[in-house]
Design an enzyme around this catalytic site. Structure first.
Site, PDB file in Angstrom:
ATOM      1  N   LYS A 162     -15.189   4.065   5.602  1.00 37.24           N
ATOM      2  CA  LYS A 162     -13.971   3.703   6.324  1.00 37.24           C
ATOM      3  C   LYS A 162     -13.972   4.341   7.705  1.00 37.24           C
ATOM      4  O   LYS A 162     -14.313   5.513   7.863  1.00 37.24           O
ATOM      5  CB  LYS A 162     -12.731   4.166   5.555  1.00 37.24           C
ATOM      6  CG  LYS A 162     -12.352   3.259   4.396  1.00 37.24           C
ATOM      7  CD  LYS A 162     -10.872   3.378   4.061  1.00 37.24           C
ATOM      8  CE  LYS A 162     -10.037   2.735   5.138  1.00 37.24           C
ATOM      9  NZ  LYS A 162      -8.588   2.764   4.826  1.00 37.24           N
ATOM     10  N   GLU A 202      -9.091   9.307   6.033  1.00 36.29           N
ATOM     11  CA  GLU A 202      -9.134   7.905   5.599  1.00 36.29           C
ATOM     12  C   GLU A 202     -10.143   7.677   4.476  1.00 36.29           C
ATOM     13  O   GLU A 202     -10.050   6.683   3.755  1.00 36.29           O
ATOM     14  CB  GLU A 202      -9.472   6.997   6.788  1.00 36.29           C
ATOM     15  CG  GLU A 202      -8.387   6.885   7.834  1.00 36.29           C
ATOM     16  CD  GLU A 202      -7.216   6.023   7.376  1.00 36.29           C
ATOM     17  OE1 GLU A 202      -7.321   5.391   6.316  1.00 36.29           O
ATOM     18  OE2 GLU A 202      -6.199   6.004   8.089  1.00 36.29           O
ATOM     19  N   GLU A 243       0.863  -1.188   0.000  1.00 34.75           N
ATOM     20  CA  GLU A 243       0.000   0.000   0.000  1.00 34.75           C
ATOM     21  C   GLU A 243       0.895   1.233   0.000  1.00 34.75           C
ATOM     22  O   GLU A 243       1.914   1.270   0.699  1.00 34.75           O
ATOM     23  CB  GLU A 243      -0.893   0.099   1.253  1.00 34.75           C
ATOM     24  CG  GLU A 243      -2.012  -0.885   1.359  1.00 34.75           C
ATOM     25  CD  GLU A 243      -2.838  -0.655   2.637  1.00 34.75           C
ATOM     26  OE1 GLU A 243      -2.663   0.411   3.284  1.00 34.75           O
ATOM     27  OE2 GLU A 243      -3.622  -1.551   2.991  1.00 34.75           O
ATOM     28  N   GLU A 248     -13.632   5.889  -0.026  1.00 32.36           N
ATOM     29  CA  GLU A 248     -14.530   4.944   0.643  1.00 32.36           C
ATOM     30  C   GLU A 248     -15.187   5.642   1.827  1.00 32.36           C
ATOM     31  O   GLU A 248     -14.547   5.883   2.852  1.00 32.36           O
ATOM     32  CB  GLU A 248     -13.757   3.704   1.087  1.00 32.36           C
ATOM     33  CG  GLU A 248     -13.113   2.935  -0.067  1.00 32.36           C
ATOM     34  CD  GLU A 248     -12.180   1.846   0.422  1.00 32.36           C
ATOM     35  OE1 GLU A 248     -12.661   0.872   1.049  1.00 32.36           O
ATOM     36  OE2 GLU A 248     -10.955   1.977   0.199  1.00 32.36           O
TER      37      GLU A 248
END
Length: 365
Positions: free
Chosen positions: A318, A324, A266, A315
């Site tokens: 999250k 985030e 990542e 997203e």
């Protein structure tokens, strides 16, 4: 007419082979993947997502759990997959029979129409977590199940760590794991070395920079420093990414596993929600990262770094800080957020499960 038909067929075959050859020579396409997270209530279905990967020439994908719709959509796509074992499954897979069943249901049942490349057994498990005791048994059991299926040469079984396991990071040559994690980590990396499997590492320069902006400059974190910022044993470090990765290589050396390869499982930069976040900063980081990983680090030069960008979408479900929810390369409506060149002669019009803690590495800028 028959001669012309044969000539046309031969030319078509030759052009196809040349195209495949050229694709294989494209170092960017060969090394970059994108993480497919699903923690949103407004995301496209998996069939649309896999088409998005294909249309943008994204050839590798990290999937955090064996979502059956996603695995079905991946059939025949020729996309290489890093498949995750969710953290909440580690205790189950510490049982060899359950590990065999998991591999049979989620890997063997889809092979070879789904091209699994890695299985990541857990993601960023803190050594202090009660789950830590299950990581090594689950890792070994999943490895044995893959080997029993005759797939150990095609599918590598590893774990994904974050950089909070590093205790000393500056200078990179002094990199060392924290003393309190060695009893947890040493048997794991020993197994990976024995199995000739890379360690997976989630590396975010963003969190290091945002946690210590006094000592770490934004250009150093974004690959835009015009000259080396850190000198270490004759090696010049012009960006924080290389320094972090080389500190991990140094830590592995000190733990007796200097030959272990690392895959960056990542890396990304949020576009909103926190200090130092912006569309411009995220675009700069991502575009520079994609170009940069074609080479190596000062400690291991000339070797491409297999890297997975986090993440495909913003997203909205999250957990954690607002930032985030802003790591996506695409918005949920599949519109790109940045300009990225992602291999195959195309340009995208494209604008962790938990974030890593501060990773202090001083710069003098």
């Amino acid at each position: 007419m028959q001669t012309m038909a044969i000539f046309s067929t031969s030319m078509a075959a030759m052009l196809l082979l040349l195209g495949l050859f050229a694709a294989n020579l494209d170092p960017t396409a060969a090394q970059i993947g994108v993480c497919y997270g699903m923690l949103g209530n407004n995301l496209p279905n998996s069939w649309e997502v896999i088409q998005l990967y294909k249309s943008n020439n994204i050839r590798r994908l990290r999937l955090y759990d064996p979502n059956q719709q996603a695995l079905q959509a991946l059939r025949g796509s020729n996309i290489e997959v890093m498949l995750g074992v969710p953290n909440d499954q580690l205790q189950n897979l510490a049982d060899p029979s359950k590990a065999r069943s998991w591999v049979q249901s989620n890997v063997v049942a889809y092979w070879p129409s789904v091209r699994f490349r890695y299985i990541a057994v857990g993601n960023e498990i803190p050594p202090s977590s009660w789950l830590a005791q299950f990581v090594l048994p689950a890792l070994v059991n999943v490895f044995n199940a893959v080997r029993s299926a005759g797939l150990e040469s095609q599918i590598k079984v590893s774990i994904a760590i974050d950089m909070t396991l590093i205790g000393v990071s500056y200078p990179p040559s002094a990199g060392a794991f924290r003393g309190d994690v060695r009893s947890y980590l040493d048997p794991i990396i020993g197994h990976l070395a024995w199995a000739r499997t890379p360690l997976l590492a989630n590396i975010y320069t963003y969190f290091s920079y945002s946690g210590n902006p006094r000592d770490i400059s934004l250009p150093y974190a974004l690959f835009t420093s015009p000259s080396p910022v850190v000198w270490d044993q004759g090696r010049g470090y012009q960006n924080l990414f290389d320094a972090m990765l080389d500190s991990l290589y140094s830590a592995l050396e000190k733990a007796g596993q200097g030959g272990l390869e690392v895959v960056v499982s990542e890396s990304g930069w949020p576009s909103a929600g926190g200090f130092g976040t912006s569309i411009d900063n995220a675009a700069t980081y991502l575009s520079n990262l994609v170009r940069h990983v074609q080479g190596g680090t000062p400690k291991r030069p000339g070797k491409a770094i297999e890297t997975y960008l986090f993440a495909l979408f913003d997203e909205n479900s999250k957990p954690g800080p607002e930032l985030e929810r802003h790591f996506g390369l695409f918005s949920p409506n599949k519109q790109p957020k940045y300009q990225l060149h992602f291999g195959g002669g195309r340009h995208w019009d494209i604008a962790s499960e938990e974030y890593n803690g501060t990773f202090p590495l001083k710069s003098d800028m």
